[in-house]
Every structure is written in structure tokens, then in C-alpha cells.
Write an enzyme that holds these catalytic residues in place. Structure first.
Site, PDB file in Angstrom:
ATOM      1  N   ARG A 174       0.854  -1.188   0.000  1.00 44.91           N
ATOM      2  CA  ARG A 174       0.000   0.000   0.000  1.00 44.91           C
ATOM      3  C   ARG A 174       0.893   1.242   0.000  1.00 44.91           C
ATOM      4  O   ARG A 174       2.050   1.185   0.419  1.00 44.91           O
ATOM      5  CB  ARG A 174      -0.918  -0.010   1.230  1.00 44.91           C
ATOM      6  CG  ARG A 174      -1.841  -1.231   1.265  1.00 44.91           C
ATOM      7  CD  ARG A 174      -2.487  -1.407   2.633  1.00 44.91           C
ATOM      8  NE  ARG A 174      -3.307  -2.611   2.669  1.00 44.91           N
ATOM      9  CZ  ARG A 174      -2.842  -3.835   2.929  1.00 44.91           C
ATOM     10  NH1 ARG A 174      -1.557  -4.009   3.183  1.00 44.91           N
ATOM     11  NH2 ARG A 174      -3.661  -4.874   2.948  1.00 44.91           N
ATOM     12  N   HIS A 216      -4.025   2.844  -5.343  1.00 46.04           N
ATOM     13  CA  HIS A 216      -4.345   1.424  -5.203  1.00 46.04           C
ATOM     14  C   HIS A 216      -4.168   0.663  -6.514  1.00 46.04           C
ATOM     15  O   HIS A 216      -4.301  -0.561  -6.540  1.00 46.04           O
ATOM     16  CB  HIS A 216      -5.797   1.286  -4.717  1.00 46.04           C
ATOM     17  CG  HIS A 216      -6.033   0.126  -3.803  1.00 46.04           C
ATOM     18  ND1 HIS A 216      -5.350  -0.055  -2.625  1.00 46.04           N
ATOM     19  CD2 HIS A 216      -6.863  -0.938  -3.916  1.00 46.04           C
ATOM     20  CE1 HIS A 216      -5.773  -1.167  -2.037  1.00 46.04           C
ATOM     21  NE2 HIS A 216      -6.674  -1.729  -2.798  1.00 46.04           N
ATOM     22  N   ARG A 246      -1.654  -2.389  -6.805  1.00 44.47           N
ATOM     23  CA  ARG A 246      -2.115  -3.598  -6.110  1.00 44.47           C
ATOM     24  C   ARG A 246      -3.162  -4.327  -6.935  1.00 44.47           C
ATOM     25  O   ARG A 246      -3.114  -5.551  -7.103  1.00 44.47           O
ATOM     26  CB  ARG A 246      -2.696  -3.227  -4.740  1.00 44.47           C
ATOM     27  CG  ARG A 246      -1.638  -2.960  -3.698  1.00 44.47           C
ATOM     28  CD  ARG A 246      -2.214  -2.374  -2.423  1.00 44.47           C
ATOM     29  NE  ARG A 246      -3.191  -3.185  -1.740  1.00 44.47           N
ATOM     30  CZ  ARG A 246      -2.915  -4.253  -0.978  1.00 44.47           C
ATOM     31  NH1 ARG A 246      -1.654  -4.646  -0.832  1.00 44.47           N
ATOM     32  NH2 ARG A 246      -3.870  -4.906  -0.347  1.00 44.47           N
ATOM     33  N   TRP A 297      -3.605  -9.676   1.842  1.00 45.36           N
ATOM     34  CA  TRP A 297      -5.048  -9.571   2.027  1.00 45.36           C
ATOM     35  C   TRP A 297      -5.522 -10.653   2.974  1.00 45.36           C
ATOM     36  O   TRP A 297      -5.045 -11.795   2.924  1.00 45.36           O
ATOM     37  CB  TRP A 297      -5.776  -9.716   0.692  1.00 45.36           C
ATOM     38  CG  TRP A 297      -5.743  -8.500  -0.162  1.00 45.36           C
ATOM     39  CD1 TRP A 297      -6.349  -7.313   0.080  1.00 45.36           C
ATOM     40  CD2 TRP A 297      -5.072  -8.345  -1.419  1.00 45.36           C
ATOM     41  NE1 TRP A 297      -6.095  -6.414  -0.940  1.00 45.36           N
ATOM     42  CE2 TRP A 297      -5.310  -7.022  -1.876  1.00 45.36           C
ATOM     43  CE3 TRP A 297      -4.294  -9.200  -2.216  1.00 45.36           C
ATOM     44  CZ2 TRP A 297      -4.817  -6.542  -3.076  1.00 45.36           C
ATOM     45  CZ3 TRP A 297      -3.797  -8.712  -3.404  1.00 45.36           C
ATOM     46  CH2 TRP A 297      -4.063  -7.399  -3.838  1.00 45.36           C
ATOM     47  N   TYR A 345     -11.357  -7.828  -7.196  1.00 45.84           N
ATOM     48  CA  TYR A 345     -10.384  -7.241  -8.113  1.00 45.84           C
ATOM     49  C   TYR A 345     -10.238  -8.045  -9.395  1.00 45.84           C
ATOM     50  O   TYR A 345     -10.043  -7.477 -10.481  1.00 45.84           O
ATOM     51  CB  TYR A 345      -9.009  -7.132  -7.438  1.00 45.84           C
ATOM     52  CG  TYR A 345      -8.961  -6.193  -6.262  1.00 45.84           C
ATOM     53  CD1 TYR A 345      -9.824  -5.100  -6.172  1.00 45.84           C
ATOM     54  CD2 TYR A 345      -8.043  -6.385  -5.235  1.00 45.84           C
ATOM     55  CE1 TYR A 345      -9.783  -4.247  -5.091  1.00 45.84           C
ATOM     56  CE2 TYR A 345      -7.988  -5.529  -4.149  1.00 45.84           C
ATOM     57  CZ  TYR A 345      -8.873  -4.462  -4.084  1.00 45.84           C
ATOM     58  OH  TYR A 345      -8.825  -3.604  -3.007  1.00 45.84           O
TER      59      TYR A 345
END
Length: 347
Positions: free
Chosen positions: A171, A289, A292, A315, A324
Site C-alpha cells: 500500500r 491502489h 495492487r 489480504w 479485483y
């Protein structure tokens, strides 16, 4: 504790006067380091919004009854808040009550039905979860071709940052706090990063991330060109002045806005041509983001398992990863395989 993160137990809240409650809230504030900065900021925001609503409508916020929480959540829905945002408000209000040793109001069936109603209404009306535009390996290679030989230190820094961001799935807050002393090398020269901890992984053993050959080269180029290689206490991604000089920064990492600007410049250089349809009026270019999401999508496209993707991105919930990669996974479903196989056999 910084002033911006400090909260008086009774400030901006409709609270029933209770010395014991005030003492428990003070203890909660004293232990704020048990929570991430982002969680604490969200909690303070929810407290301000809900406290103002309670005061305006003659309700009690702390403690809050189930009927009051139900009405508050429906109020948020009426103002156009996304269902995910409303769920966050409910969860943080519950968290505040638990830490104040009060019965959480969302334990009631009254609130459960309200949340279910809000979620169902949102889905039926076409609400979809927002998602950052994926920054994929092809985008990284396009930028690599454009910036690898740049004479501008900012572009070398931005390229190194994007390489590390994509390769590690960290992150932006985790990337920002990396220091030069966190860089070590294995026997073949490739870089190892000592990340220490992440939002979802806090343990004394720490977290180690390895870089491949090209990412190692780009990060090394940046550290050598900037002079930061000899500054172990400096943040790896330090500011670059408009005079093409690096400001050695050991006090504060790059701000979120400065990091988001890296993604904006990358989009301007290598983003797709043409207008991008806004996603929930937010995602019209790469954001913090995006690396990622893009790395997760690329891993799924190469048939890495959900467990492997979760491990790389730290995660905790497979549902997050599946959200995602849903477009990739849609084409690898059982029915697609069945129909494709049937067509081949028919031919």
C-alpha cells in the site's frame, strides 16, 4: 499523539453524562496506537458525522440504541452514501461501543434488517463497488521505456516507485515509510526490502519483499543518481526539488497527495488514449491502489491461485481479491470451459 488525532471523549458527541464512560473513552484514546492511522481517522470522521446527526435530531450517540442506529443508517442512505460507506459507519460505531464497554447497537435484528435492506436496494438500483483502474505489467514496461534513461530525477524516482509498488503489492503508506536502511541484497545482487509491517500484518517477525532483476536495477539507479544510497536514515522515495535536486528526508515520508501525483504523471505519460468513464465519479486515472489491483489481475491471468495472490498482497479476505480479479475469473469459469470444450468436440 498529534493534535489532529486527539479527541476529547465528549467533544462533538451527544453523550449521556457518565464519569465511568468518560474514563473508558480516555483509556481508549490513550491506546489509539493499537489501531492503524487510517482506521483512527475514519473513526473520528464517523464520530463527527454521527454526533452532529444525533445532536440535531435529539438522539443519543453514546450509548446509541438500535433504533437510533437504524435511523442513522437510513439517513445516510437518503443522502446518497454508498452501501459500503454505510456498512463502515455501522462497524465503527460498533467498535466505539465495544471499546467503551457498551453493548453494540448493531447486534439487534432491527439493525441487521436495515443493513440488508440498504444493501439490497443499492444492488437493485445498480450500485457497484468502485475499483481503482489496474496498473498492469504492460503499463509498467511502457513507462520503463519512457523514463529509464531520463535526466530528470523525479522521473527516475517515479519509475523506481512504480516498480517497487507493482512488484511488492504494498500500500502507498507502506511504500512511503521505506528507508534506505531497509534495502539489502542477496548474493546475486537483487534487492530485499525489510517492510517490517503492513496494515493487515503486524508481527515481530516482520515482512520481507524481494525485487526482480529489472526492479532492482531501477531502484538502484534512483538511489545512486539521487545520492540517497549513502543516507541510511532517509526515506527511499524522498522529494525532488524543481531544480532537479533531491531533498534528503528523514523526518516525514511523502504525503499521500505527493504519491498520488506520481500516479497522475504516470497516467499522463502511459495511460490509454481517449476519455475514461468515471467509476463512481472517482476513478478516471491510476491512483494509489492501482498497482495492487493491477498486480492481482496479472497474477490471476497467469493462473496463480487466490491464496498466492492474497499472500503477496497481505489480504485477509478472499472476497477482496475476487472483487479485483472478477473479470479475469469470469472467463475461467466452469460453464465457459464446458461450452468451449463442447464447441471443440462438435467441430
Amino acid at each position: 499523539m498529534t493534535k489532529s488525532n486527539t479527541v476529547s471523549p465528549s467533544s462533538s458527541l451527544a453523550v449521556v453524562p457518565d464519569e465511568d464512560l468518560a474514563a473508558r473513552l480516555r483509556e481508549f484514546v490513550q491506546d489509539r496506537e493499537a489501531f492503524s492511522d487510517n482506521t483512527w481517522r475514519q473513526l473520528l470522521s464517523v464520530m463527527r458525522i454521527c454526533g452532529a446527526w444525533a445532536q440535531k435530531n435529539g438522539r443519543s450517540f453514546l450509548p446509541m440504541s438500535s433504533s437510533c442506529l437504524r435511523d442513522y443508517l437510513l439517513y445516510l442512505q437518503s443522502t446518497g452514501r454508498a452501501s459500503s460507506t454505510i456498512s463502515t459507519h455501522a462497524a465503527l460505531i460498533s467498535m466505539l461501543h465495544r471499546n467503551a464497554d457498551l453493548n453494540p447497537p448493531n447486534s439487534s435484528p432491527l439493525v441487521f434488517r436495515a443493513v440488508k435492506r440498504i444493501n439490497r436496494t443499492a444492488v437493485v438500483q445498480g450500485e457497484r463497488a468502485g475499483q481503482a483502474i489496474p496498473f498492469r505489467i504492460r503499463d509498467l514496461m511502457k513507462l520503463d521505456a519512457a523514463w529509464a534513461e531520463s535526466v530528470y530525477l523525479r522521473e527516475l524516482r517515479d519509475l523506481a516507485f512504480l516498480h517497487v509498488a507493482y512488484a511488492t503489492l504494498l500500500r502507498i503508506s507502506e511504500l512511503g515509510r521505506l528507508r534506505v536502511r531497509d534495502v539489502t541484497r542477496v548474493a546475486d545482487g537483487r534487492i530485499i526490502l525489510d517492510v517490517a509491517w503492513t496494515k493487515t500484518l503486524v508481527q515481530t517477525g516482520g515482512l520481507i519483499k524481494a525485487l526482480g532483476d529489472l526492479s532492482t536495477t531501477r531502484l538502484t539507479q534512483w538511489l545512486m543518481a539521487s545520492g540517497l544510497a549513502s543516507e541510511p536514515d532517509a526515506f527511499i522515495f524522498s522529494p525532488v526539488h524543481r531544480t532537479n535536486k533531491v531533498r534528503v528526508n528523514t523526518e516525514n515520508p511523502l504525503t499521500t497527495r505527493a504519491i498520488e501525483d506520481i500516479f497522475k504523471r504516470a497516467w499522463q505519460e502511459a495511460g490509454p488514449d481517449g476519455e475514461i468513464a468515471g467509476n463512481k465519479n472517482r476513478y478516471r486515472g491510476w491512483t494509489g491502489h492501482s498497482t495492487r489491483v493491477g498486480a492481482a489481475v496479472d497474477m490471476a491471468a497467469k493462473n496463480y491461485s487466490t491464496a498466492q495472490i492474497m499472500q503477496e498482497g497481505t489480504w485477509k479476505k478472499p472476497e477482496t481479491v475476487m472483487r479485483y480479479i472478477r473479470h479475469v475469473e469470469a472467463h475461467s469459469g466452469a460453464m465457459v470451459d464446458l461450452m468451449t470444450t463442447y464447441n471443440i468436440l462438435s467441430d
